[in-house]
Design an enzyme around this catalytic site. Structure first.
Site, mmCIF file in Angstrom:
data_model
loop_
_atom_site.group_PDB
_atom_site.id
_atom_site.type_symbol
_atom_site.label_atom_id
_atom_site.label_comp_id
_atom_site.label_asym_id
_atom_site.label_seq_id
_atom_site.Cartn_x
_atom_site.Cartn_y
_atom_site.Cartn_z
ATOM 1 N N LYS A 22 0.842 -1.213 0.000
ATOM 2 C CA LYS A 22 0.000 0.000 0.000
ATOM 3 C C LYS A 22 0.870 1.254 0.000
ATOM 4 O O LYS A 22 0.636 2.187 -0.769
ATOM 5 C CB LYS A 22 -0.886 0.005 1.235
ATOM 6 C CG LYS A 22 -1.507 1.349 1.578
ATOM 7 C CD LYS A 22 -2.395 1.317 2.795
ATOM 8 C CE LYS A 22 -1.691 1.683 4.040
ATOM 9 N NZ LYS A 22 -1.467 3.127 4.248
ATOM 10 N N ASN A 23 1.912 1.241 0.837
ATOM 11 C CA ASN A 23 2.690 2.475 1.034
ATOM 12 C C ASN A 23 3.729 2.720 -0.049
ATOM 13 O O ASN A 23 4.441 3.721 -0.015
ATOM 14 C CB ASN A 23 3.327 2.479 2.427
ATOM 15 C CG ASN A 23 2.263 2.648 3.512
ATOM 16 O OD1 ASN A 23 1.110 2.958 3.208
ATOM 17 N ND2 ASN A 23 2.635 2.400 4.747
ATOM 18 N N ARG A 92 -5.345 10.985 3.283
ATOM 19 C CA ARG A 92 -4.272 11.889 3.695
ATOM 20 C C ARG A 92 -3.100 11.810 2.715
ATOM 21 O O ARG A 92 -2.416 12.779 2.444
ATOM 22 C CB ARG A 92 -3.757 11.515 5.073
ATOM 23 C CG ARG A 92 -4.715 11.675 6.206
ATOM 24 C CD ARG A 92 -3.981 11.415 7.490
ATOM 25 N NE ARG A 92 -2.660 12.025 7.434
ATOM 26 C CZ ARG A 92 -2.445 13.325 7.543
ATOM 27 N NH1 ARG A 92 -3.471 14.122 7.674
ATOM 28 N NH2 ARG A 92 -1.234 13.821 7.483
ATOM 29 N N CYS A 116 -5.668 12.787 12.328
ATOM 30 C CA CYS A 116 -6.451 11.549 12.269
ATOM 31 C C CYS A 116 -6.283 10.859 13.618
ATOM 32 O O CYS A 116 -5.687 11.396 14.547
ATOM 33 C CB CYS A 116 -5.975 10.673 11.122
ATOM 34 S SG CYS A 116 -4.309 10.107 11.357
ATOM 35 N N ARG A 121 -0.581 14.828 12.487
ATOM 36 C CA ARG A 121 -0.138 14.657 11.105
ATOM 37 C C ARG A 121 0.100 15.992 10.376
ATOM 38 O O ARG A 121 -0.491 16.272 9.339
ATOM 39 C CB ARG A 121 -1.134 13.815 10.318
ATOM 40 C CG ARG A 121 -1.609 12.556 10.977
ATOM 41 C CD ARG A 121 -0.534 11.534 11.237
ATOM 42 N NE ARG A 121 0.067 11.016 10.036
ATOM 43 C CZ ARG A 121 -0.447 10.001 9.320
ATOM 44 N NH1 ARG A 121 -1.570 9.461 9.682
ATOM 45 N NH2 ARG A 121 0.195 9.563 8.250
ATOM 46 N N PRO A 122 0.916 16.886 10.909
ATOM 47 C CA PRO A 122 1.173 18.152 10.218
ATOM 48 C C PRO A 122 1.920 17.918 8.901
ATOM 49 O O PRO A 122 2.452 16.835 8.670
ATOM 50 C CB PRO A 122 2.061 18.909 11.209
ATOM 51 C CG PRO A 122 2.732 17.862 12.008
ATOM 52 C CD PRO A 122 1.742 16.738 12.127
ATOM 53 N N ILE A 123 1.938 18.939 8.055
ATOM 54 C CA ILE A 123 2.713 18.834 6.795
ATOM 55 C C ILE A 123 3.722 19.970 6.706
ATOM 56 O O ILE A 123 4.119 20.400 5.612
ATOM 57 C CB ILE A 123 1.784 18.817 5.563
ATOM 58 C CG1 ILE A 123 0.911 20.072 5.492
ATOM 59 C CG2 ILE A 123 0.935 17.556 5.516
ATOM 60 C CD1 ILE A 123 0.161 20.213 4.166
ATOM 61 N N ASP A 304 4.093 0.919 12.068
ATOM 62 C CA ASP A 304 2.901 0.255 11.511
ATOM 63 C C ASP A 304 2.735 -1.178 12.008
ATOM 64 O O ASP A 304 1.744 -1.830 11.694
ATOM 65 C CB ASP A 304 2.965 0.246 9.979
ATOM 66 C CG ASP A 304 2.903 1.649 9.415
ATOM 67 O OD1 ASP A 304 3.247 1.838 8.236
ATOM 68 O OD2 ASP A 304 2.534 2.574 10.169
ATOM 69 N N ARG A 396 -9.117 -0.391 4.179
ATOM 70 C CA ARG A 396 -8.391 0.619 3.417
ATOM 71 C C ARG A 396 -7.001 0.124 3.063
ATOM 72 O O ARG A 396 -6.403 0.549 2.079
ATOM 73 C CB ARG A 396 -8.223 1.891 4.242
ATOM 74 C CG ARG A 396 -9.403 2.621 4.622
ATOM 75 C CD ARG A 396 -8.950 3.820 5.404
ATOM 76 N NE ARG A 396 -7.518 3.971 5.298
ATOM 77 C CZ ARG A 396 -6.702 4.063 6.350
ATOM 78 N NH1 ARG A 396 -7.194 4.018 7.564
ATOM 79 N NH2 ARG A 396 -5.421 4.206 6.192
HETATM 80 C C1 EPZ Z 1 3.904 7.158 6.081
HETATM 81 O O1 EPZ Z 1 3.070 8.172 6.616
HETATM 82 C C2 EPZ Z 1 3.030 5.914 5.973
HETATM 83 N N1 EPZ Z 1 1.923 6.160 5.067
HETATM 84 C C3 EPZ Z 1 2.495 5.535 7.353
HETATM 85 O O2 EPZ Z 1 1.753 4.333 7.206
HETATM 86 C C4 EPZ Z 1 3.688 5.269 8.273
HETATM 87 O O3 EPZ Z 1 3.215 4.995 9.571
HETATM 88 C C5 EPZ Z 1 4.591 6.511 8.316
HETATM 89 O O4 EPZ Z 1 4.999 6.863 6.969
HETATM 90 C C6 EPZ Z 1 5.852 6.271 9.142
HETATM 91 O O5 EPZ Z 1 6.549 5.192 8.631
HETATM 92 C C7 EPZ Z 1 2.146 6.064 3.733
HETATM 93 O O6 EPZ Z 1 3.255 5.834 3.288
HETATM 94 C C8 EPZ Z 1 0.961 6.262 2.845
HETATM 95 P P1 EPZ Z 1 5.772 10.614 8.245
HETATM 96 P P2 EPZ Z 1 3.599 9.707 6.647
HETATM 97 O O7 EPZ Z 1 5.659 11.843 7.428
HETATM 98 O O8 EPZ Z 1 4.371 9.998 5.418
HETATM 99 C C9 EPZ Z 1 5.630 13.868 11.674
HETATM 100 C C10 EPZ Z 1 -0.045 2.879 7.616
HETATM 101 O O9 EPZ Z 1 -0.549 2.388 8.638
HETATM 102 N N2 EPZ Z 1 5.631 14.847 10.587
HETATM 103 O O10 EPZ Z 1 7.038 9.827 8.201
HETATM 104 O O11 EPZ Z 1 2.460 10.576 6.978
HETATM 105 C C11 EPZ Z 1 4.305 13.124 11.754
HETATM 106 O O12 EPZ Z 1 3.359 13.866 12.495
HETATM 107 C C12 EPZ Z 1 0.366 4.334 7.609
HETATM 108 O O13 EPZ Z 1 0.174 2.262 6.564
HETATM 109 C C13 EPZ Z 1 5.720 16.202 10.894
HETATM 110 O O14 EPZ Z 1 5.813 16.586 12.045
HETATM 111 O O15 EPZ Z 1 4.579 9.631 7.905
HETATM 112 C C14 EPZ Z 1 4.684 11.851 12.447
HETATM 113 O O16 EPZ Z 1 4.707 12.068 13.842
HETATM 114 C C15 EPZ Z 1 0.152 4.991 8.972
HETATM 115 N N3 EPZ Z 1 5.695 17.110 9.874
HETATM 116 C C16 EPZ Z 1 6.104 11.585 11.938
HETATM 117 O O17 EPZ Z 1 6.577 12.838 11.416
HETATM 118 C C17 EPZ Z 1 5.585 16.719 8.554
HETATM 119 O O18 EPZ Z 1 5.576 17.600 7.668
HETATM 120 C C18 EPZ Z 1 6.177 10.539 10.840
HETATM 121 O O19 EPZ Z 1 5.407 11.003 9.756
HETATM 122 C C19 EPZ Z 1 5.484 15.343 8.271
HETATM 123 C C20 EPZ Z 1 5.514 14.423 9.293
#
Ligand code: EPZ
Length: 449
Positions: A22-23, A92, A116, A121-123, A304, A396
């Site tokens: 999926k990811n 998302r 969520c 989940r900030p960007i 995960d 999902r």
């Molecule tokens: C990806 O999410 C995966 N989703 C998630 O899988 C996975 O848990 C996560 O990476 C960590 O490995 C997909 O690939 C579609 P991150 P993503 O940006 O990209 C913080 C599942 O169950 N952060 O690495 O959203 C954030 O809040 C899902 O399959 C910021 O602060 O993860 C989190 O605490 C769940 N600012 C941490 O970083 C940002 O701009 C990790 O987030 C971005 C992230």
């Protein structure tokens, strides 16, 4: 309303072929917009998130259709650079489209994805990175509007965010020169995205390490690409075999992608052999505590897999400490596991799980994807019947989970109950039907992580 009805106590056994990741599929589908062409993508799992992403691509003007195991994406004509609000709030991961739309059209408009169930989940890293690369980004509570071209240069991510790494890889393609991204996430799915982009003729190097180099360019070919295996699905099935005291073989998966998970399962008493493209697990019957496990970015223990590990720890001999080092609220499954007799205490990002002799079946509610999978595993391990509601969250990200577990001898059935006022009320009370999550302006019906 659909739910899983599970009768536990049967050790799982047999063989299961792991499906596409999926990811990896989600960023690759977004990347199909980077070069206008007819791309063939094989091995995309048939899951809710992929369907939503395909609908988003269609809304942007691309044509997507499944032909057997192949997803054909015709991205030659795009008609918009604005991701529809209704679809954005359902997925998302559509945040990845910022990078691919900027690369292709020089603009991108997304609505701010809300928080969520597993965190806010900030960007901010995505936005900060785009600005560093030379893009203009304006944002308000509702949406984020980006425009411009990449001027190249270097950007050091403040945290190895998976999504931000993938977004910036794609956004950097629009430049004329060289862009270097440092402190990148190293997840295998990022290497798969690089593989797809290279298949399109783009020049991207270093995925899987902390430093990724991207040479701006147009891409030269339509892709024909096979998506990698889903290492998290594989880990989930391995934990189902381990937790039920069974034994089995997973095929189509490289053990090297799951080093940290296999190590923990061995520490819990499982006997594991991994080969070129398969993993064999023999459970030791009652597992023992793995001690302390902290989740971390790859190659650390994957967040995960944390909920599924909590389920195993609930019945393992001894006390387990889990530190959720990635998301700030990823213990939604705790309360539901306690309904089944688990002994769990949480404080902030830490959880202490004291192993009990056994779990009892109950009606429990999935609130997010991996937390839901953890409840399914608990049902397979528990006495009597467990009913898991809220399974739309699980579907999902897992393709036909109940079918795969039945293939291994699990007693699990999907049932549909007619929606009545009462069932809806009780589900809403239990938080099974999410109507809004967190601060996001997009009211998420089913925010997909
Ligand atoms: C990806 O999410 C995966 N989703 C998630 O899988 C996975 O848990 C996560 O990476 C960590 O490995 C997909 O690939 C579609 P991150 P993503 O940006 O990209 C913080 C599942 O169950 N952060 O690495 O959203 C954030 O809040 C899902 O399959 C910021 O602060 O993860 C989190 O605490 C769940 N600012 C941490 O970083 C940002 O701009 C990790 O987030 C971005 C992230």
């Amino acid at each position: 309303m659909e739910s899983y009805h599970i009768r536990g106590g049967t050790p799982l056994h047999g063989e299961y072929q792991v499906k596409g990741a999926k990811n990896a599929a989600l960023p690759i589908l977004a990347a199909a917009l980077c070069r206008g062409g007819i791309h063939e993508i094989y091995g995309c799992p048939e899951i809710g998130d992929a369907s939503v992403m395909m609908n988003i691509l269609r809304a942007l003007g691309a044509d997507c259709r499944r032909e057997g195991n192949c997803l054909v994406v015709d991205s030659r004509q795009l008609t918009s650079a604005a991701v529809p609000h209704s679809l954005m709030s359902m997925l998302r991961s559509s945040v990845f489209l910022m990078g691919s739309l900027l690369m292709r059209t020089g603009e991108a408009v997304i609505c701010r994805p809300g928080g969520c169930n597993i965190g806010s989940r900030p960007i901010d890293i995505h936005i900060d990175g785009l600005r560093h690369l030379g893009y203009t980004v304006t944002e308000d509570a509702e949406k984020v509007v980006c425009s411009g071209r990449c001027r190249g240069g270097k950007y050091v991510l403040p945290y190895p965010s998976v999504g931000a790494t993938e977004n910036l890889m794609m956004a950097a393609l629009s430049g004329e020169g060289l862009t270097v991204l440092e402190n990148c996430a190293m997840e295998p799915e990022i290497m798969d995205l690089q593989g797809f982009l290279r298949n399109c003729g783009f020049h991207v190097y270093g995925a899987g390490t902390g430093t990724i180099a991207v040479l701006g360019g147009k891409g030269t070919s339509d892709a024909m690409y096979f998506i990698m295996e889903d290492r998290i699905e594989a880990a989930t099935y391995l934990m189902a075999l381990a937790g039920t005291g069974g034994e089995g073989m997973l095929t189509g998966v490289r053990g090297g992608l799951l080093g940290s998970v296999l190590q923990v399962l061995e520490n819990m008493g499982c006997r594991i052999r991994s080969f070129q493209d398969r993993i064999e697990l023999v459970s030791s019957g009652r597992l023992r505590s793995p001690g302390t496990v902290s989740t971390a970015p790859y190659p650390g223990f994957p967040t995960d897999c944390q909920p599924q590990l909590m389920t195993l720890a609930a019945c393992a001999a001894g006390e387990t400490q889990i530190c959720e080092g990635v998301f700030e609220n990823r213990f939604t499954h705790k309360k539901e596991l306690m309904k089944m007799g688990a002994n769990i205490e949480t404080c902030g990002k830490n959880a202490i799980i004291k192993g009990v002799d056994g779990l009892q079946g109950a009606e429990v509610c999935a609130r997010d994807l991996r937390g839901g999978a953890a409840l399914v595993l608990a049902g397979l391990m528990a006495e009597k019947e467990t009913v898991v509601t809220g399974i739309q969250h699980i579907e999902r990200g897992y393709e036909e989970l109940e079918k795969g577990l039945r293939q291994l001898g699990g007693n699990i059935e999907k049932k549909s109950e007619r929606k009545t006022e009462k069932t809806e009320e009780s589900a809403a009370e239990a938080g099974c039907i999410s109507t809004d999550h967190g601060s996001g302006s997009c009211v998420s019906v089913l925010p997909h992580v």
